[in-house]
Enzyme design. Sequence first.
Site, PDB file in Angstrom:
ATOM      1  N   ALA A   1       0.906  -1.174  -0.094  1.00  0.00           N
ATOM      2  CA  ALA A   1       0.038  -0.094  -0.003  1.00  0.00           C
ATOM      3  C   ALA A   1       0.633   1.103   0.023  1.00  0.00           C
ATOM      4  CB  ALA A   1      -0.898   0.142   1.203  1.00  0.00           C
ATOM      5  N   CYS A   2       0.138   2.290  -0.008  1.00  0.00           N
ATOM      6  CA  CYS A   2       1.012   3.712   0.134  1.00  0.00           C
ATOM      7  C   CYS A   2       1.892   3.831   1.134  1.00  0.00           C
ATOM      8  CB  CYS A   2      -0.072   5.002   0.127  1.00  0.00           C
ATOM      9  SG  CYS A   2      -1.378   4.804  -0.994  1.00  0.00           S
ATOM     10  N   GLY A   3       2.583   4.691   1.152  1.00  0.00           N
ATOM     11  CA  GLY A   3       3.400   5.163   2.323  1.00  0.00           C
ATOM     12  C   GLY A   3       3.390   6.424   2.618  1.00  0.00           C
TER      13      GLY A   3
ATOM     14  N   ASN B   1      -4.066   6.650   3.007  1.00  0.00           N
ATOM     15  CA  ASN B   1      -3.977   5.347   2.184  1.00  0.00           C
ATOM     16  C   ASN B   1      -5.378   5.110   2.066  1.00  0.00           C
ATOM     17  OD1 ASN B   1      -1.331   5.215   2.512  1.00  0.00           O
ATOM     18  ND2 ASN B   1      -1.423   3.886   4.495  1.00  0.00           N
TER      19      ASN B   1
END
Length: 402
Positions: free
Chosen positions: A101-103, A333
């Site tokens: 997933a996003c950071g 996120n």
Amino acid sequence: MASLKSPVASPVPQLVIATTPDSLSKNVLFVDFVGLYCKSKRTRRRIGLSSSFSRFSNKKNSRLNAILSVDRQNISPPSPPPADLKPQVANLEDILSERGACGVGFIANLENKPSHAIVKDALAALGCMEHRGGCGADNDSGDGSGLMTSIPWELFDKWAESEGIGSFDKLHTGVGMVFFPKDNNLVKEAKKAIVNIFKQEGLEVLGWRSVPVNTSVVGFYAKETMPNIQQVFVKVNKEENVDDIERELYICRKLIERAANSANWGNELYFCSLSNQTIVYKGMLRSEVLGMFYSDLQNDIYKSPFAIYHRRYSTNTSPRWPLAQPMRFLGHNGEINTIQGNLNWMQSRETSLKSSVWNGRENEIRPYGNPKASDSANLDSAAELLIRSGRTPEEALMILLN
């Protein structure tokens, strides 16, 4: 943070206090939010942690106390657990190997002292999150990355003086980070409309600045859609309070967006930020090259007391320059399962959402959602609306999470 009406918990914050010899760094707060977002064949899982648990559990007559307070007077001691059930350190190897997933992260000086070290550290941390995002087939066009900071007035004052504008009045000046169309004729049309709307609202455009960029670090596919990136500086004459200034800039941006809907340049105009307090540098870039692309971020006089940084991993929307993060308020996120419901909920409430701060101008700042934007962009818009309407950030986020 979870999306509107989302039952999913937020990513786990990992808190580290840096204690380095640097007098500024000794009071620096790092918070990294790495989304534990797992994609397996059977399920998706997120792991969340609420730092407010102990605060709520101490309140008298709370539901938590009602659950946790047990009459132990006549309860016999429990028997020892079997050897194979004794507490052990949790082995998260399997679940951690699946996450994708996003950071997103946050770094700040606890004494609110601006420095270029904050910006450098944020770029270094962002570069370490390259694996949190995706790339195009050219292996160089990122899903998106970006940085939000306070406005670097020293940097902009130096530019303004070179242009003969003079130093900015920091209290009464708004700065917009704008993505324009590539076509110069369309840029002229868009600027004319923007200046007219600012003028109608009593604001004065002080100048336009072409943001210096290094296009050699942009991937092939990202370069094909790369916008003309400029900054606009506007004087807010009729407001003195910071909240009122931010609200006036918000109204202007919403009016510009409404005008863009019927213009041939409308689909290619996007305000990354328009604020008296913050600015967003972002793009369809890999996190490792964001600082190389925007040369402003390498300048020693670019100083900020905080930075929010984000590396995007596209889920429900394809990569686009405007959809890189941070957004105007949040680094988020996304939650792919709730976007349609959230947009419908917001639309159904548009006519009933009112606040005295708008002086009856609610119709002018609608719509509040955008079906062409991502879940994160729409969550950001909802948070922005609530905060500009007078809610505190804490209230706004709790409303959106409920």
